[in-house]
Design a protein around this motif. Structure first.
Motif, PDB file in Angstrom:
ATOM      1  N   GLN B 102      -5.248 -10.020  26.902  1.00  0.00           N
ATOM      2  CA  GLN B 102      -6.285 -10.870  26.301  1.00  0.00           C
ATOM      3  C   GLN B 102      -6.777 -11.920  27.295  1.00  0.00           C
ATOM      4  OE1 GLN B 102      -5.192 -12.762  22.584  1.00  0.00           O
ATOM      5  NE2 GLN B 102      -6.948 -14.124  22.663  1.00  0.00           N
ATOM      6  N   GLU B 106     -10.453 -12.218  28.972  1.00  0.00           N
ATOM      7  CA  GLU B 106     -11.247 -13.441  28.748  1.00  0.00           C
ATOM      8  C   GLU B 106     -11.692 -14.035  30.078  1.00  0.00           C
ATOM      9  OE1 GLU B 106      -9.075 -16.068  26.094  1.00  0.00           O
ATOM     10  OE2 GLU B 106      -9.845 -15.001  24.334  1.00  0.00           O
ATOM     11  N   VAL B 113     -11.852 -12.939  23.401  1.00  0.00           N
ATOM     12  CA  VAL B 113     -11.331 -11.574  23.299  1.00  0.00           C
ATOM     13  C   VAL B 113     -10.234 -11.521  22.250  1.00  0.00           C
ATOM     14  CG1 VAL B 113     -10.058  -9.759  24.539  1.00  0.00           C
ATOM     15  CG2 VAL B 113     -11.891 -11.020  25.715  1.00  0.00           C
TER      16      VAL B 113
END
Lengths: 327, 327
Positions: B102, B106, B113
């Protein structure tokens, strides 16, 4: 009263023999609990009024103002439609098909009411104050005459599309040649791992070899009957036949619970009901089988445990529902 | 663009061979979808940048302003910790243990995200736009090389205590004498009902009697190998051995799904993955077994169905997550 402002809720557990009631504080402390015989008169139509009278009587007895009791939560044995507040079917009570329990209790008690199935309430009670405390994902399995369960995901009971979630007693564990279950299917978990199922298997085993003088056969010859408890007690003493029955039952139960855990990976699986009184003897054997059949990361994170609230779990969970909904 | 104010989300499905991407409208309409080869260089460290570049390239190509894309949802094959946004383990990718997908996405995309496991995303995709449309409780089972699943209760994915919910491929269906599974256990559903499991059983069957000239043995002698698809095709023509294998597999699968339904009573169980391409032949046989083992009120309310979104389910579900979280 320590806090004049504090409101209480009433938790009710309606059973075929007795109705349990309790006044419960918002933190879950049971202030007063009592039980009354279930009134079967008039097809169970007296039950809501009996409950209302009991609550009122206890309120006056304690000198509480009317507003002290905020709401009522009630668990009923059977299939409950929580959206409409209707009990679809409760075999041990004599209510008509589709009995509007929530409405009847609200009319009788003049209080807001929330209802659910009794196993679901017990699951919530164990989550709130019992063996599953702090679990947000919990499966409660009650093993007695039958096998019932309540499933909690993210802190909420799973009801399912038709209100039939939690029929763990009716998962098929013997696909071919299993015994006929009360539900009409064959080979359900309930046919081998409930108290009834354990007794059925033991009876079959002693009937096969009537000349034997092992503990189980002897007990059977003496009494002509035995209970699941007798069988567990004998198994603990090392009796071979009793152990065979217990092993078979726990093997099916352990695999079924591992499969539930492989599916849902709850923090806790709580075992309650009469059979759970076999205690650590049951839990340690069940854990062996469970660990054999649980997926690696499931067995690291899902814990099997015994219920700790016993007969209080139902009223506690019913009170929790009332608190959640109306407090 | 029909509405200048409308924002889109990106759905991403990261696989071991390909990465699928799509720009998706809030109502679930896929505007653009494309795929790229998975870049395994540098232990998969290039993947977040590849994804970011693809999104940017497509955005410019379409002349979209930067703010048009609101967020990214991504599904990854493996065990995902959705709270921390970390992929614990993804065997088909080369990421390090506990890869912070994640955060990496991002940083690369400069967009919010959300990530989840790929089967969970596919489950959400089928719920949002596919075979489970309008279901709030849905179990998606994908049957290919392995068996994965995503479970949705009350509209939300069930992750479980250790992120291991949905390991339906690893429920034990053959308690004694089952084949060894990749997971280390014996007799898992995956060992008999995955494509691999079906081939394994068929191979064992033709090896037993090499002199036979049935369809399955003949095919094996010709090619020295066959696929689950070959076996289903032969079974459809009535070939006895192929049917034996298919029956065995579907019998275990049908009971396992009935047991999941007895536990959760979802509105829908959606079957996806390569094996589901056997279509109605598979579904009709599976339904017979399912109905035999589902509890009465479960069989009245839980429907088995085939996935309808195929390879798009993953990007759709990932986009749904982004929409839910950031829109």
């Amino acid at each position: 009263m320590m806090n004049g402002e504090e409101k209480w809720v009433v938790g009710i557990d309606i059973g075929g023999t007795a109705i349990k009631l309790a006044f419960i504080r918002p933190q879950g402390e049971m202030i007063y609990k009592w039980e009354i015989e279930t009134n079967h008169l008039n097809h169970g139509e007296e039950i809501p009024n009996c409950i209302a009278k009991e609550i009122e009587k206890k309120r006056l007895e304690l000198g509480l103002i009317k507003g002290k009791i905020l709401a009522v939560g009630a668990g009923a044995p059977g299939s409950v439609d929580v959206v409409t507040g209707i009990v679809n079917e409760a075999i041990n009570l004599r209510w008509s098909h589709r009995y509007p329990l929530q409405q009847k209790l609200e009319d009788a008690c003049q209080l807001p009411v929330v209802i659910d199935n009794d196993a679901n309430c017990a699951a919530l009670g164990e989550m709130w104050q019992g063996a599953g405390i702090s679990s947000r994902n919990l499966v409660f399995v009650t093993i007695g005459t039958g096998i019932g369960s309540g499933i909690i995901i993210n802190g909420h009971i799973v009801h399912g599309a038709g209100g039939a979630a939690g029929e763990i007693g009716h998962v098929t564990v013997i696909p071919v040649g299993g015994a006929l279950c009360n539900c009409g299917k064959m080979g359900c978990l309930e046919t081998v791992a409930s108290a009834t199922g354990i007794v059925r298997q033991a009876t079959a085993l002693v009937s096969e070899a009537s000349a034997s003088d092992d503990g189980l056969s002897t007990l059977y010859k003496q009494n002509g009957v035995f209970s699941a408890r007798d069988i567990f007690e004998l198994a603990k003493t090392g009796d071979y036949k009793a152990n065979t029955v217990v092993q078979t039952s726990l093997s099916h139960l352990g695999i079924a619970l591992a499969n539930v855990a492989n599916t849902l990976n709850p923090e806790t699986i709580v075992i309650g009901g009469g059979v759970s009184r076999a205690g650590d003897f049951l839990l340690s054997q069940l854990n062996l089988i469970f660990h054999q059949h649980a997926f690696q990361s499931v067995k690291e994170t899902t814990v099997l445990t015994l219920a700790s609230k016993g007969n209080d779990a139902g009223v506690l969970g019913a009170a929790w529902l009332a608190k959640q909904q109306y407090m």
